[in-house]
Scaffold this motif. Sequence first.
Motif, PDB file in Angstrom:
ATOM      1  N   LEU A 125     -16.190  -5.996  -9.128  1.00 55.05           N
ATOM      2  CA  LEU A 125     -15.466  -6.444  -7.864  1.00 55.05           C
ATOM      3  C   LEU A 125     -15.188  -5.197  -7.123  1.00 55.05           C
ATOM      4  N   LYS A 126     -15.560  -4.881  -5.940  1.00 55.69           N
ATOM      5  CA  LYS A 126     -14.950  -3.793  -5.107  1.00 55.69           C
ATOM      6  C   LYS A 126     -14.237  -4.442  -3.980  1.00 55.69           C
ATOM      7  N   VAL A 127     -13.225  -3.984  -3.676  1.00 53.61           N
ATOM      8  CA  VAL A 127     -12.258  -4.459  -2.651  1.00 53.61           C
ATOM      9  C   VAL A 127     -12.262  -3.273  -1.631  1.00 53.61           C
ATOM     10  N   ILE A 242      -3.521  -7.502  -3.000  1.00 52.49           N
ATOM     11  CA  ILE A 242      -4.540  -7.929  -3.552  1.00 52.49           C
ATOM     12  C   ILE A 242      -4.343  -9.038  -4.640  1.00 52.49           C
ATOM     13  N   ILE A 483     -14.831  -7.826   0.289  1.00 48.61           N
ATOM     14  CA  ILE A 483     -15.185  -7.761  -1.050  1.00 48.61           C
ATOM     15  C   ILE A 483     -16.526  -7.627  -1.062  1.00 48.61           C
TER      16      ILE A 483
END
Length: 558
Positions: A125-127, A242, A483
């Motif tokens: 998961l890249k935010v 987040i 995301i």
Amino acid sequence: MSKKEELPPTYECATASTTNNRKPSDSATTIECGAVIMDDVQKEPQKFMEPVYKFVGIKKQPSTKELGTLILLGTMLLLFMISVTGFFVMWFTQYYDNSYVSKLILANNSAAAKYWVDPPVDTYLKVHIFNYTNIDRYLSGEDAKIKVEDLGPYTYQEHSTKTNVKFNANNTVTYNDHHSYIFLPDKSVGDRFQNVIVPNIPLLSASVSVDKMSFFQKFTASHAINALNLDAFLEVPIDDFIWGYSDKLINVLRNFMPELRPKFGMLMNRNGTSPDTLQIHTGVDDVQKLGVISQFNGMDQLNFWRDDECNRIDGSDGSQFPPYLMEERKPLHVFTQALCRKLPLHFEEEVTILKEIDVWRYRTPMNVFANPDDNPENACYCDASSVKCLPSGIFNGTQCYQAPIYPSFPHFFSGDPVLFEEFEGIEPNAEKHRTFADIHPRLAFPVDGASRIQINIAVHKGQILERKLKQMPDGLMLPVLWIEITSGELSEELRTLLYHSTFSANVIQIILKYGTLLTCVTSFALIVLGFYYLGQMRQEKLQADSKDKSELEELNKD
């Protein structure tokens, strides 16, 4: 009669009594029972073969060569029938591919079900956070445009499992998703505890809710909120934004709505067990329905949108697609809980991943969030209370979130430029911001890919924010974060499965396809040659018999 007639011999089975009492003068000839039985047994094969002899033109007892040829013909005919069946199965059905997919059926207590409940592969998961670097200068009128900075990615290892799993009698399985996260600093860019300036989501959401209240409620709520002296933008650490932070407004609202959680975070509800319940087909009764969603939160159809087509939920959950859709590269559909709708995926090209695995790349179409003028299929997603639909490139998620949330592709990719004309720092890029999935063509599940979505919140000034956001256009879409969910490292076991499903299976399939074709042609040719050979032998025998008959007639004349 003056002359004794000759009677044909009468055959009797000799017993001990008949043998002892028989007289030499008896006209009947008595033989042993065994001799009669053996004679009948010898005649049976001849009777059985008579239709075959008649079919191939043999009128008398066949010779050894003819009999051998007949046996060969029978064998070739049987081989031909088997090979024709195999040819039809391998060339005109999906039986071979389905035999592989059947291993993925989610039968209770099966190996496939265990891997599905607790997959051996994690995702990333890249935010990305949008930092509003000049919002004070913009609101004061000093700057003409809002400057945003895309910070990240802040990468987390996402482990997903299924909880509350229940296999149903109608060949479906019900479950909730559970996610847990581990921060990966080596795959991240920047300090996750860095402070950023972002929109105050609870306040912007409350502005919409307050304006829908009755006059007395609106007067009371607006005064209570204004007494908190909250800003429309706030400074908060990235990690807190987040996963959750304490908010003054939420603390006040919990006095009236105790069901609210004490903290607010953009992805807080994603961490832990999802409140949404899904039900999918296991494929036990029909492998072609494997992975297709049958219910969402107990509903077999949504009630958010204008018509039944948009309310349908019969897409995949994204982990497995119906195999039959892969046959002709038909569009695939993923039901996205975050949007409360299906998203289509269209075939784009064949690509090679992991240096040797060929997969099919599917992408979301460019017009998936287009205005109905550009994509009429999106008309039912418009807000029924709105006079006109949104500009292309943004989706109305207010029904799904019960808040002024409007998802889009990252950086408003494929959207109308009017969406980001008020900003600096928005840079749409197809390679970075478009969703794709690399799907194994035989197993019909994603091997690689990236799911990308951006969360935006609409500005609704109303009674609470009119003075605070005087400079900002009403209805402006503020980008909050985006995301990206990508595939993690594949386990050795999964790599082996992919390798065999790609190479070993393909080799076996080619051998079976062309082997059955070659066997069909060869056995048919041998059958034709066999009948030709029988005909030739029969012709030669007839000629020889005719010659012998002629010679015999000549001798009789002499």
